[in-house]
Each structure stands twice: as C-alpha cells, then as structure tokens.
Design a protein around this motif. Sequence first.
Motif, PDB file in Angstrom:
ATOM      1  N   SER A  91       0.820  -1.205   0.000  1.00 13.25           N
ATOM      2  CA  SER A  91       0.000   0.000   0.000  1.00 13.25           C
ATOM      3  C   SER A  91       0.857   1.258   0.000  1.00 13.25           C
ATOM      4  O   SER A  91       0.427   2.317  -0.463  1.00 13.25           O
ATOM      5  N   SER A  92       2.088   1.140   0.509  1.00 10.15           N
ATOM      6  CA  SER A  92       2.940   2.311   0.717  1.00 10.15           C
ATOM      7  C   SER A  92       4.388   1.875   0.855  1.00 10.15           C
ATOM      8  O   SER A  92       4.686   0.672   0.907  1.00 10.15           O
ATOM      9  N   PRO A 144      -1.828   4.773   4.835  1.00 10.67           N
ATOM     10  CA  PRO A 144      -2.588   4.681   3.582  1.00 10.67           C
ATOM     11  C   PRO A 144      -3.392   3.384   3.499  1.00 10.67           C
ATOM     12  O   PRO A 144      -2.912   2.318   3.896  1.00 10.67           O
ATOM     13  N   CYS A 166      -0.702   3.356  -3.287  1.00 12.82           N
ATOM     14  CA  CYS A 166      -0.902   4.778  -2.975  1.00 12.82           C
ATOM     15  C   CYS A 166      -0.460   5.682  -4.123  1.00 12.82           C
ATOM     16  O   CYS A 166      -0.823   6.861  -4.158  1.00 12.82           O
ATOM     17  N   ILE A 225      -5.021   9.911  -1.313  1.00 12.35           N
ATOM     18  CA  ILE A 225      -3.879  10.414  -0.549  1.00 12.35           C
ATOM     19  C   ILE A 225      -3.762  11.933  -0.718  1.00 12.35           C
ATOM     20  O   ILE A 225      -3.527  12.665   0.249  1.00 12.35           O
ATOM     21  N   SER A 240       9.262   8.263   3.692  1.00 14.72           N
ATOM     22  CA  SER A 240       8.230   7.224   3.793  1.00 14.72           C
ATOM     23  C   SER A 240       6.867   7.729   4.250  1.00 14.72           C
ATOM     24  O   SER A 240       5.948   6.923   4.428  1.00 14.72           O
ATOM     25  N   GLU A 254       3.774   9.088   3.066  1.00 15.05           N
ATOM     26  CA  GLU A 254       3.162   9.266   1.745  1.00 15.05           C
ATOM     27  C   GLU A 254       2.354  10.552   1.637  1.00 15.05           C
ATOM     28  O   GLU A 254       2.371  11.224   0.599  1.00 15.05           O
TER      29      GLU A 254
END
Length: 576
Positions: A129-130, A232, A270, A278, A301, A303
Amino acid sequence: MKDLNLVPIFSDQNMSDLETLTFYPYPKNKKNIQVMRPYHWNDRKKLLRDYHYIFQLYEKYLTEITDSLNLIHGIHHPVDYWRIIIGPWLHYFISITLDRFETVRIAAENHNIKFTELPNYKIEDWVPSSYVEFNHQYYSDEWNSYLFSEIIKYTNLVNSSKSSLEIKPKIYKSKKIKGYLIKSLLFFLTRITRNFPKKVHMIEVDIPQANLYRLLFKLKSFSLSYYQRVVPKKHPIDINIRKDMFRSKEAINEFEKLLDILIPLNMPTCHIEGFKIIEKQAENIFPQKVDLVITSNAYFSNEHFKVWIANQKQNLTKLWVMVHGGHHGTALFNGPGKLTEDIADRFYAWGWGNYNLPSPKLSSLNKTNLSQIGNNILFIPYNISQYSNHLDSSPIAASFEDCLIMHKKFFNCLKEINLEKKLVIRLKSGIVPRDLKKEYTELSGLNNFVYSDEESSLESISKSELVVVTYDSTFFLEALTLNKPTCLFIRKDFWEMSEHSEPYFKKFLECGILHYDEKSLARHISNVQHDYSSWWESDLVQLSVESFLIKYGLSKEHWEEDWYNEINSYLEKLSK
C-alpha cells in the motif's frame, strides 16, 4: 558439475532427490543443501559499478513513470514532482531486484541447475500500500521468495516447475503509540490550525517538541506542529492500468526487460489506485501554503507528506532536509543519502556539507555529564538483513557473514586475556533484520546481552569503561560526543570512506580509536584496560576526536541560535 535443484529461499517444501542449491542458509536439519557462495557484492568493484548502474536505471524509469502517472491521473507534473513521491520506492525496488536477479544469473552460470520449484501465490497479495509496507516486506523470507519466483518466471535463466507450497505475506501489527490520547489531541489541534499564517513549517524534525515550539515562536511562525502518520489504505490493484504503464520498446538487456514488467506490477497502490485519496487527505492534514518546509524524516516514507510537499514545491515552497544519521558524509557512496540530497532545495549536514547546522541531539549529549557506574566493554553490532535493500559503502547482506567471523575472533581474543566476562552486547529491540543474539550465542557461546528497550543507550554507556562500535554510525558519533573511550571496529574492505574523510580515519587509526582486525583491537584493549582515561584524554586522541566531530558530528551549546539565525536570515531575504 552436479545436477542441482534451485530453491529460491528456504522453506518446508519437499526436496527432490537432487542436491539443492539455495541463496541463503537452510535450517541445519535439511540435507543435500549447497549454499551459494561467494556473494556477488563481496566484489566491491562490482558493487560500485552496480551502484552507478542503479542510478542510471533510476533516472530512466523515473522519466517513464512520470509520463505514465501523469497520464493515469490526468495531470502534468515534472519529473522532480514524482521524484519526491515515488523516488524512494523506485530506487530501493531497482536495487533489490538487481541483487536477486544477479544471484539467480550467477547461480545459473556457475551450476548445472536442472530446474527450480516455484511456490504458488497471488500477485495482488504482494503489492504494498505504501513505502512503509514495502519496507516491512523486503526483510521477510516470504516476500523474497515471491520476488525470486517472479524473476525466474519472467526470465530464461532457469527452468522451473510448480511446487505444492503456497506463500502469503506476513501480517505486521502496528506498535502501540505511547501517550496516544495526548498525541492524538495535539495532531487534531495541528490539523484545525493548519491554515493560520506561517512562514516556516517543521515536520518530523529531530528536535524535542519544547525546543521546536520555542524556535517557531521566536521566528514569529508559531503554530502547533505535531503530526501522526496516517496509514494509507490498501486498494485493489487495477492490473490493466499497470500492464499498460510503460510504452512498448526494445529492452537493452534481460534485466531491464524484467524491470519493465515488475515495476508496474509492484508499485505501491498509494501511487496509482489510491493516489487521489492520498492527495485529498494530505490537503486536510497540512497547511495550504507555507514559504519554507523543514524535515528530517518525512521525505522518505510519509506518503501524505510527500504528495503535499511535491504540490507545495510547484508553488515555490522550498524544502530543507536535515541529515539524521552517520555514514552519510564519511561514505564513499551512499544511495539513500544521494536520494535525500537530490530532492532538497537545501540539504543540511553536521559539518561536511554545503549547508551545515549543529545536531540538536548531539548538542544535548555534549552538555551531558555522564557518570561511570560500571566497567563493562559495551559492544554495538551492526544489524543488517540477509537480504540487501540499498547500496552504500558498508557490508551488504551476505557480506556481513565475514564480519560475524571477525567478531567471533575478537570474542576469542577477549577470552585469551580474561576479559570476555566484561563484554556486554547491546542489541536493537523490536522488528530486527536478523537474530544476532542467536548467531552470537552459536558462534561464541556468549550470553551477556542487553536490548535497547531494556535500558537507554546512556545507561548502557554509563555502565561501561569502553564502547566498541562495529559500524560507522550515529551511535559512534554519540559516544564520541559524550567523550567516552570508544573504538571503531570495522572491516576496511567493506567500509570504503570518502576522500575528504580518509585523513580523519587515518588519525583514528594512529591514536588507537580505529581497528581493522580483531588482534589489533584486543591488543589495544589489553594495553589500556587498567587506565582507559589516560589513553582517551591524551592530546592525540582528544584532538583527533574534536576535529572529526567538527566535520561530521557538529554540536553546539546554543544550537537553537544557529538554527534561528539560519532560518530567519533566509526568511528575511524572501520578504525583500
């Protein structure tokens, strides 16, 4: 050559009758196992060549991703916009994939591999996801088994067949946040006051909150500035969009052909399926407009921060990034460090950069009067994963096996001079890349360990007469700043230093701080063990430490004044 079966990573799958080749150590109860050696990045010339190749690929694919993501999201942003948002993941993914590809390629060249057995898995289970989820993944056996399998599937390096083994991602539980309620309240207040007028905004900066607010108030840009990261949401992947991301072209080589497939398939959701969400969430977290943004950590990191600051920079907001670790200025090459410098309008170092400010933490330690309450020899090991994730001039992945052998020899040297009982090994707690306690115990039968969640670093240091650090690091800078007798114990061939830092390490070597082999360190400890202070307080040692810290670990008693003057001077120029 013998016929071999290749297993990408250790598992409980049934082995064929063939002798089996693997890339990493198997459990000891497995039979017919041949571990592939030597590790290809033990060749440090190859490591440096690959470092430069990775950055060439990074720039190439960043340009292609910029075109693709602009088209997908209906926007028209430049490469540097996407460099901030997707750059860290892209660079790490290329670095990781090259290592695993080279491992398979070299295995196929050097061994008569009849086939490999690939596990069953669903691709959508492995798309992160991220960046944070990706970071958790690349340390695990399961994800590396997935990546090795993808490499073998999409290349002609090794014949493969399906096994009965099914692999699924590890589930990582979030840590409980200490003081969650008060921190949540501060975050809420930060969000609802986000659009109060402000010239400068500091996000995830390595400054204690009290000092931070005092500095902002003095700058007449006072605002609440406490951020909790918003995790996220993971979205279902749109496989059709991902497969069509890169325009059709003739790949230069088999590795780049592989990247053409794997980069779109593995990009965090994301950046594709969840990007608009986001972006909207970021607008509700951060200020609408600010002249200057300063961070130490969020750029890599976080996001929501990355999307927000990328948009802010389109409106002429400036981004200053502060160094937050050792072995950046001293390293001959440092991949994450270069990424950091490339996205910043100004990158601030601790003495060695074009822009410099004193470290708040080191400045605080410089004022600490640490009492000695014990006579331990504190040993600080380098804990790295058996799987590489980035490149810099330090031991990489399996290279650390040679460092462990050097450590074992040092422990044996301490036994010979009857000092092994004084040795205390300090280990990191929480999720760590490898179980060093088990490895050190198996190597040398040691059992005197302390974990970082059991006592602070200051407590561990205060109980010790000597600190032995096994990697060029922030911990090394902290021990020097505390003016504690300290030795740096590293392999010279795995820690290539920058040209401008070499004279300082040469001085360390001459005065007994730096040691490249276990006999030298043990001999030095034997010579000074009855009076560490006389050695440490000698003019040669103190001058060497002082000059090194001015260049690579800058600290000042009134560090806030330096920060204020630097920021205020810049803001005054903006207002003219």
